[in-house]
Design an enzyme around this catalytic site. Structure first.
Site, PDB file in Angstrom:
ATOM      1  N   LEU A   1       3.718  10.344  -1.146  1.00 25.20           N
ATOM      2  CA  LEU A   1       4.759   9.329  -1.031  1.00 25.20           C
ATOM      3  C   LEU A   1       5.406   9.146  -2.396  1.00 25.20           C
ATOM      4  O   LEU A   1       4.786   8.618  -3.316  1.00 25.20           O
ATOM      5  CB  LEU A   1       4.164   8.000  -0.553  1.00 25.20           C
ATOM      6  CG  LEU A   1       3.313   8.045   0.721  1.00 25.20           C
ATOM      7  CD1 LEU A   1       2.767   6.656   1.044  1.00 25.20           C
ATOM      8  CD2 LEU A   1       4.117   8.594   1.885  1.00 25.20           C
TER       9      LEU A   1
ATOM     10  N   LYS B   1      -2.436  -4.100 -15.674  1.00 27.51           N
ATOM     11  CA  LYS B   1      -3.537  -3.205 -16.018  1.00 27.51           C
ATOM     12  C   LYS B   1      -4.761  -3.996 -16.481  1.00 27.51           C
ATOM     13  O   LYS B   1      -5.901  -3.643 -16.150  1.00 27.51           O
ATOM     14  CB  LYS B   1      -3.081  -2.223 -17.100  1.00 27.51           C
ATOM     15  CG  LYS B   1      -1.988  -1.271 -16.616  1.00 27.51           C
ATOM     16  CD  LYS B   1      -1.369  -0.484 -17.753  1.00 27.51           C
ATOM     17  CE  LYS B   1      -0.281   0.453 -17.249  1.00 27.51           C
ATOM     18  NZ  LYS B   1       0.428   1.155 -18.344  1.00 27.51           N
TER      19      LYS B   1
ATOM     20  N   VAL C   1      -4.081   2.931 -14.456  1.00 26.73           N
ATOM     21  CA  VAL C   1      -4.248   2.368 -15.799  1.00 26.73           C
ATOM     22  C   VAL C   1      -4.390   3.498 -16.809  1.00 26.73           C
ATOM     23  O   VAL C   1      -5.236   4.375 -16.662  1.00 26.73           O
ATOM     24  CB  VAL C   1      -5.497   1.457 -15.871  1.00 26.73           C
ATOM     25  CG1 VAL C   1      -5.680   0.913 -17.290  1.00 26.73           C
ATOM     26  CG2 VAL C   1      -5.407   0.322 -14.867  1.00 26.73           C
TER      27      VAL C   1
END
Length: 429
Positions: free
Chosen positions: A10, A206, A133
Site C-alpha cells: 500500500l 516516535k 522509528v
C-alpha cells in the site's frame, strides 16, 4: 519450496517504491531466507499515472486499496502510505481478512496502536513496525524482543534527521535557524512545510512508540511533552559551545518510580556524550537498562532505501511466522504505568539573563532560584554595563519549579530580559 506467499503493498512513494524494487531484485535471496517465494500481487496507489522511482510490473498497480487488502489470497500486507486514514482502515481490513501486516506508520501507531494490536491478536496475525522509528536502525526489535528479559530505565534518542541536520549546521557554521532550514530544504532533508519535523511532532510520535515498548505501558503522542527547535537561536548554540556542549532535539523516555516520563525538546548535551557526535541527518538511540547497561543504536534514520531495509526485515520475519503457523510478539502493556506530567519531570535548565550590572545582582538572582527550591550548579557573567548577562545552569529539579523560577526572574526589576531558556541533559547532576 512452499507455495508462494502473496504480498500486497500500500503506497508507492519514496519508501514503497524501494520496497517494490527490493522485492524484485532480491526475490531469490528472500525466498531462500523465508523458505517460500514472496510474490508481489498488487501495489495500491492514488494515481496510476504518477511518476515513480521504479517500474512496477504491468497489471500490479491499482487505485482500489480496499479491494486489494480484502483479497482472500493475500498473505502479507505492507503499509507505507502514512497518516491516520485510510491507513488505519486498510490495516484493520487486512488483519480481518487474514493477512499479517508490516507498517512504517509512526503517526498511526502513536495515536491508535492498541486498536491495531487488538485487531492483530483477534485475527491471530502479526503486526510489525520496525521502520516506524529511526529508519534502518534496528531499535523496535531490541526493545520488543532482545531486551524483553531486562528492565529498561531510559531511552534517549535523536530520532528526526531533519532537525539534527539543522542543529548540526547551526553548530558547525554559526548559521541561524532560518538559514539552516533553507539549506536543509534545498538538499531535500526538509519538506516545503517542515512543521511536523521542526516543531517536534514526528519525534513525539516516535517517542510514544519507544516508551510504550520500553516500559510495557500504553503511551500515545498526546502524552508526550513536545517542543520544537524553531526558537533555538545561534546564540543558544554558541552558549552551548562555550559550555563544551551541543544542542540536539532529544526524545527522552524515562522510568520514574514506576511511572513514565516522555518528552521531546531541544537540549544541551556534553560533547563527550555519544549522542553529541551524531551529525548531519543521522539518527541514534541510547538505551539504558538494569542488566545490559548502556547500548547505542546508530544509522540513517530516514530515506527510501534505508527505511525499505527495515520493512523487508520485518517482512521476512512475518513470512517465516506464516509458514510456521505462529505469531511473533504482540503488545506488552501489562505494566500499565501512568505518564507523569511534564511539571513533575526532573530536568536541568540553562538560563541566560540580561541584568543590570551592579552590586548584589548575582545574590538577588541566586535568591530567586533558592525560593523555588532550585540549586545552582554554575553561574558566569558575560559582558559589562548595558551588555551584562548572567548564564546560570541549575542542578536537577522539577520542571515546574524551574519554570516558576524563570517566571520569577522575568518579573524582577534588575532583569531586563530572560534571553534564553534551554534544558540540559547529561553531565553532572
Amino acid at each position: 519450496m512452499s507455495t508462494p506467499l502473496k504480498v500486497a503493498v500500500l503506497g508507492c512513494g519514496s519508501v514503497g517504491s524501494q520496497v517494490v524494487r527490493l522485492l524484485q531484485e532480491q526475490a531469490g535471496d528472500l525466498a531462500a531466507r523465508v523458505g517460500a517465494p514472496l510474490e508481489l500481487v498488487g501495489v495500491a496507489v492514488r494515481r496510476l499515472d504518477a511518476a515513480r522511482e521504479v517500474d512496477v510490473p504491468e497489471g500490479l498497480l491499482t487505485t482500489d486499496a480496499q479491494g486489494l487488502v480484502a483479497r482472500d489470497d493475500v498473505d502479507l500486507v505492507i503499509e507505507v502510505i502514512g497518516g491516520i486514514e485510510p491507513a488505519r482502515s486498510l490495516i484493520l481490513s487486512a488483519l480481518e481478512n487474514g493477512a499479517s501486516v508490516v507498517t512504517a506508520n509512526k503517526a498511526l501507531l502513536a495515536e491508535d496502536g492498541p486498536t491495531l494490536y487488538e485487531a492483530a491478536e483477534k485475527a491471530g496475525r502479526d503486526l510489525y513496525f520496525e521502520a516506524a522509528v529511526a529508519g534502518a536502525i534496528p531499535i523496535i526489535r531490541p526493545l520488543r524482543e532482545s531486551l524483553a528479559g531486562d528492565t529498561v530505565t531510559r531511552v534517549l534518542g535523536i530520532v528526526n534527521g531533519t532537525t539534527n541536520f539543522i542543529l548540526d549546521k547551526m553548530d558547525s557554521s554559526g548559521a541561524g535557524f532560518a538559514e539552516a532550514l533553507e539549506e536543509a530544504q534545498e538538499l531535500g532533508y526538509a519538506e516545503a512545510d517542515p512543521t511536523a519535523d521542526v516543531e517536534g511532532f514526528d519525534a513525539a510520535a516516535k517517542a510514544a512508540i519507544l516508551a510504550s515498548l520500553a516500559f510495557h505501558s500504553r503511551v500515545t503522542a498526546s502524552d508526550v511533552h513536545r517542543e520544537g527547535i524553531s526558537e533555538v537561536t545561534a546564540a543558544d548554540v554558541q552558549s552551548a559551545r562555550d559550555m563544551g556542549s551541543v544542542v540536539k532535539l532529544l526524545a527522552i523516555c524515562e522510568l520514574k518510580d514506576d511511572a513514565v516520563a516522555v518528552r521531546v525538546h531541544p537540549a544541551m548535551i556534553p560533547r563527550s556524550h555519544p549522542l553529541a557526535s551524531v551529525r548531519e541527518a543521522y539518527n541514534a538511540v541510547f538505551v539504558e537498562s538494569q542488566a545490559a547497561g548502556q547500548l547505542m543504536f546508530y544509522g540513517p534514520g530516514a530515506g527510501g532505501a534505508p527505511t525499505a531495509s527495515a520493512v523487508l526485515g520485518d517482512l521476512v520475519t512475518v513470512a517465516r511466522n506464516v509458514l510456521a503457523d505462529k505469531r511473533g510478539a504482540g503488545e506488552s502493556a501489562y505494566a500499565d504505568r501512568a505518564v507523569l506530567p511534564m511539571g513533575e519531570t526532573t530536568t536541568r535548565y540553562h538560563v541566560a539573563i540580561d541584568v543590570d550590572d551592579k552590586a548584589g545582582v548575582l545574590a538577588t538572582v541566586a535568591q530567586a532560584f533558592a525560593e523555588h527550591g532550585v540549586s545552582i550548579q554554575t553561574v558566569r557573567q558575560e559582558g559589562r554595563d548595558d551588555d551584562a548577562q548572567l548564564v546560570v545552569v541549575s542542578h536537577s529539579a522539577t520542571d515546574a519549579a524551574l519554570a516558576a523560577t524563570v517566571e520569577h526572574l522575568r518579573g524582577m526589576d534588575i532583569v531586563r530580559e530572560v534571553t534564553s531558556v534551554m534544558r540540559v541533559e547529561g553531565g553532572e547532576e
